[in-house]
Write a protein that holds these residues in place. Structure first.
Motif, short mmCIF file in Angstrom:
data_model
loop_
_atom_site.label_atom_id
_atom_site.label_comp_id
_atom_site.label_asym_id
_atom_site.label_seq_id
_atom_site.Cartn_x
_atom_site.Cartn_y
_atom_site.Cartn_z
N ALA A 1 0.86 -1.04 -0.11
CA ALA A 1 -0.04 0.03 -0.03
C ALA A 1 0.91 1.21 0.04
O ALA A 1 1.96 1.22 0.41
N ASP A 2 0.28 2.42 -0.63
CA ASP A 2 1.07 3.71 -0.55
C ASP A 2 0.97 4.35 0.94
O ASP A 2 0.22 3.91 1.81
N ALA A 3 1.35 5.70 0.66
CA ALA A 3 1.62 6.44 1.93
C ALA A 3 0.00 6.79 2.45
O ALA A 3 -0.18 7.15 3.67
N CYS A 4 -1.02 6.83 1.49
CA CYS A 4 -2.33 7.17 1.81
C CYS A 4 -3.40 5.94 2.29
O CYS A 4 -4.39 5.99 2.16
N GLY A 5 -2.69 4.72 2.34
CA GLY A 5 -3.15 3.53 2.43
C GLY A 5 -3.87 2.98 1.34
O GLY A 5 -4.73 1.82 1.55
N ARG A 6 -3.59 3.28 0.14
CA ARG A 6 -4.11 2.85 -0.91
C ARG A 6 -3.62 1.62 -1.26
O ARG A 6 -2.48 1.57 -1.55
N VAL A 7 -4.46 0.36 -1.36
CA VAL A 7 -3.63 -0.79 -1.71
C VAL A 7 -3.30 -1.14 -2.94
O VAL A 7 -4.13 -0.75 -4.03
N ILE A 8 -1.92 -1.39 -3.34
CA ILE A 8 -1.60 -1.41 -4.80
C ILE A 8 -1.75 -2.95 -5.13
O ILE A 8 -1.90 -3.29 -6.23
N ALA A 9 -1.41 -4.06 -4.20
CA ALA A 9 -1.67 -5.28 -4.42
C ALA A 9 -1.83 -6.05 -3.12
O ALA A 9 -1.34 -5.66 -1.91
N LYS A 10 -2.50 -7.18 -3.40
CA LYS A 10 -2.68 -8.15 -2.31
C LYS A 10 -2.76 -9.59 -2.60
O LYS A 10 -3.15 -9.78 -3.62
N GLN A 11 -2.47 -10.54 -1.65
CA GLN A 11 -2.37 -11.90 -2.14
C GLN A 11 -2.54 -12.62 -0.88
O GLN A 11 -1.95 -12.68 -0.04
N ASN A 12 -3.87 -13.48 -0.88
CA ASN A 12 -4.10 -14.28 0.29
C ASN A 12 -3.55 -15.66 0.15
O ASN A 12 -3.85 -16.58 -0.86
N TYR A 13 -2.71 -16.12 0.97
CA TYR A 13 -2.10 -17.49 1.06
C TYR A 13 -3.15 -18.53 0.98
O TYR A 13 -2.99 -19.51 0.57
N PHE A 14 -4.46 -18.19 1.68
CA PHE A 14 -5.51 -19.23 1.81
C PHE A 14 -6.24 -19.43 0.74
O PHE A 14 -7.17 -20.42 0.53
N THR A 15 -6.33 -18.40 -0.11
CA THR A 15 -7.10 -18.36 -1.33
C THR A 15 -6.31 -18.68 -2.85
O THR A 15 -6.99 -18.56 -3.86
N THR A 16 -4.90 -18.68 -2.70
CA THR A 16 -4.30 -19.06 -4.03
C THR A 16 -2.87 -19.71 -3.69
O THR A 16 -2.55 -20.10 -2.48
N LYS A 17 -2.45 -20.10 -4.84
CA LYS A 17 -1.29 -21.17 -4.81
C LYS A 17 -0.12 -20.46 -4.93
O LYS A 17 1.10 -20.80 -5.07
N LYS A 18 -0.30 -19.04 -5.49
CA LYS A 18 0.77 -18.36 -5.86
C LYS A 18 1.63 -17.87 -4.55
O LYS A 18 1.04 -17.82 -3.58
#
Length: 487
Positions: free
Chosen positions: A422-439
């Motif tokens: 996330a950036d300095a304003c809290g805007r999420v740039i990327a996210k990835q959940n271990y429990f819902t993806t194999k990546k």
């Protein structure tokens, strides 16, 4: 005070229901805006001791349910309840303070008792060992970006204050039968402050929009290696060859995708003290070959399990040189404290061609005062973490508030949890959940330009103002004969 009736107990039940969703794994942004006014209403309708004990019960029970499963199953349930009951005796004091002091004040001043007491108590409780700022109402407002920007001025304390002030304002209107002629000043003052907060938040979001970014990568340990480390597939936790294979393959993948800074999750692997030097050397060769900054992490353990281990991270530059070694400062009670050495209080930082970066580990980031001690002009804070199901996604949402407070971007590679950038304003740039993806690799293009904030300069001034304000209101209130209350 108004006489309590059966309806007041319905209000208590409703308050309890909303308070369950005002914290923990099911936190809902709307819940504290409803739960706090209802609980405060019940307390005001009853004698001080009755109301206080009811508040203790609601806070204890709702916290136990909201965080159910957080403590190890080996701890008996009565002991777990006690863990929530003892702090609740303190956390319920703002309701008692409001019940005793607010009736002796008039107008807007009466509505300030509860939020000041609420902020002061929560601030004081954040100093208790092994807790940090878990349970702050501010974290429930994740996603409300204009409101979240208030953290850049007051820290999370101002957001919690605003929610608590809403509760006392609603109750002041309730006691006056929502008669606009009698409550317009009280409601008007709160409404103006609320509008100013949102205007500031909207302006900050509009004005801060960095154009220059750098590609970073969060690397998480794959399932098969994690299962070995957690003892879920038999055998010992160590496998040096597999550790190196994981290190190389995932880091190379991230580097070939354009990442200039690659960070591993907390406990990327468990390494015996015999192999840690070789492990780091391999990381140095890899960083040099791929021309990247590599934040390598490991749980370093005595192979005989006689000495305490290290929750270690190492930053390696593109020339293969070690820029820092860092041990986790704030260890998780019961889970880490018995087994790992505590690091010092110095947060490491490094000037790179892309901007200044710094680093803490997981639970360190739940301590705003500690994070604020990072060097000036930090543009990116890297937070290797390991969460688990109970803390997913709430712990990563909490982390974003440190970015807003201090004006830097954040990268949180998370084992068994939600990785987030996330950036300095809290805007999420990327996210990835271990429990819902194999990546196991997350890429993000993040700005690494420091954004100076008021909170960065003044720190915890706001909660101290609440402490002093509460003392002043109490002094005035205790010298006043009180005022009539309306049902």
């Amino acid at each position: 005070p108004a006489q309590p009736n059966r309806r007041s107990f319905f209000i208590l039940v409703m308050a309890f229901g909303f308070m369950i969703f005002s914290d923990g794994q099911w936190a809902w942004a709307v819940a504290p805006w409803v739960g706090l006014p209802l609980l405060l209403r019940f307390v005001r309708l009853h004698r001080p001791l009755t109301g206080y004990l009811a508040a203790v019960g609601v806070v204890t029970a709702s916290s136990f349910i909201a965080w159910y499963g957080l403590y190890p199953a080996s701890i008996p349930k009565p002991i777990q309840v006690l863990y929530y009951l003892l702090p609740s005796l303190v956390l319920a004091l703002p309701y008692l303070a409001d019940r005793l002091i607010a009736p002796r004040l008039a107008g807007v001043w009466a509505t300030l008792v509860f939020p000041m007491a609420f902020t002061a108590i929560r601030f004081a409780m954040s100093f208790r060992p092994g807790h940090g700022t878990y349970g702050s109402l501010a974290y429930t407002q994740y996603g409300n970006l204009p409101l979240m920007q208030l953290a850049s001025v007051t820290g999370i304390w101002g957001i919690a204050f605003l929610i608590a002030w809403f509760a006392s304002t609603v109750n002041a209107c309730w006691e006056n039968d929502f008669d606009f002629r009698r409550v317009r000043k009280i409601a008007g003052v709160y409404g103006c402050v609320w509008l100013l907060v949102y205007a500031y938040g909207a302006a900050r979001l509009f004005l801060i929009d960095a154009e220059k970014t750098v590609r970073v990568a969060a690397v998480m340990t794959p399932d098969h290696a994690m299962a070995r480390m957690m003892g879920e597939r038999g055998g010992g936790p160590f496998d040096f060859r597999e550790s190196l294979a994981v290190l190389k393959s995932k880091t190379i993948k991230a580097a070939r995708a354009g990442a200039k800074i690659v960070a591993w999750q907390e406990y990327a692997d468990l390494i015996s003290d015999d192999h840690i030097d070789a492990y780091i050397r391999q990381g140095q060769k890899l960083a040099d070959r791929e021309n990247i900054y590599l934040l390598l992490t490991a749980g370093v353990l005595d192979k005989h399990f006689k000495e305490k281990g290290e929750n270690l991270s190492v930053l390696i530059d593109p020339e293969g040189q070690i820029r820092w070694k860092y041990l986790k400062r704030y260890l998780v009670p019961m889970v880490e404290e018995p087994y790992f050495k505590r690091g010092d209080r110095k947060i490491p930082s490094e000037e790179t061609p892309y901007g200044k970066i710094a680093q803490v580990i997981c639970f360190d980031n739940d301590h705003p005062r500690y994070v604020r001690s990072a060097a000036d002009d930090v543009g990116l804070l890297v937070v290797p973490s390991f969460d688990g199901r109970i803390l997913t996604p709430v712990h990563s949402k909490m982390a974003v508030f440190r970015a807003i407070e201090n004006g830097f971007s954040i990268l949180k590679p998370t084992g068994r949890g939600l990785s987030i950038a996330a950036d300095a304003c809290g805007r999420v740039i990327a996210k990835q959940n271990y429990f819902t993806t194999k990546k196991s690799v997350m890429l993000a293009d993040v700005p690494i330009q420091a954004v100076h904030t008021i909170y960065e300069k003044i720190g915890g001034v706001f909660p101290w103002v609440s402490v002093l304000g509460l003392v002043g209101l109490a002094a005035v209130g205790l010298r006043s004969p009180g005022r009539p209350r309306h049902s």
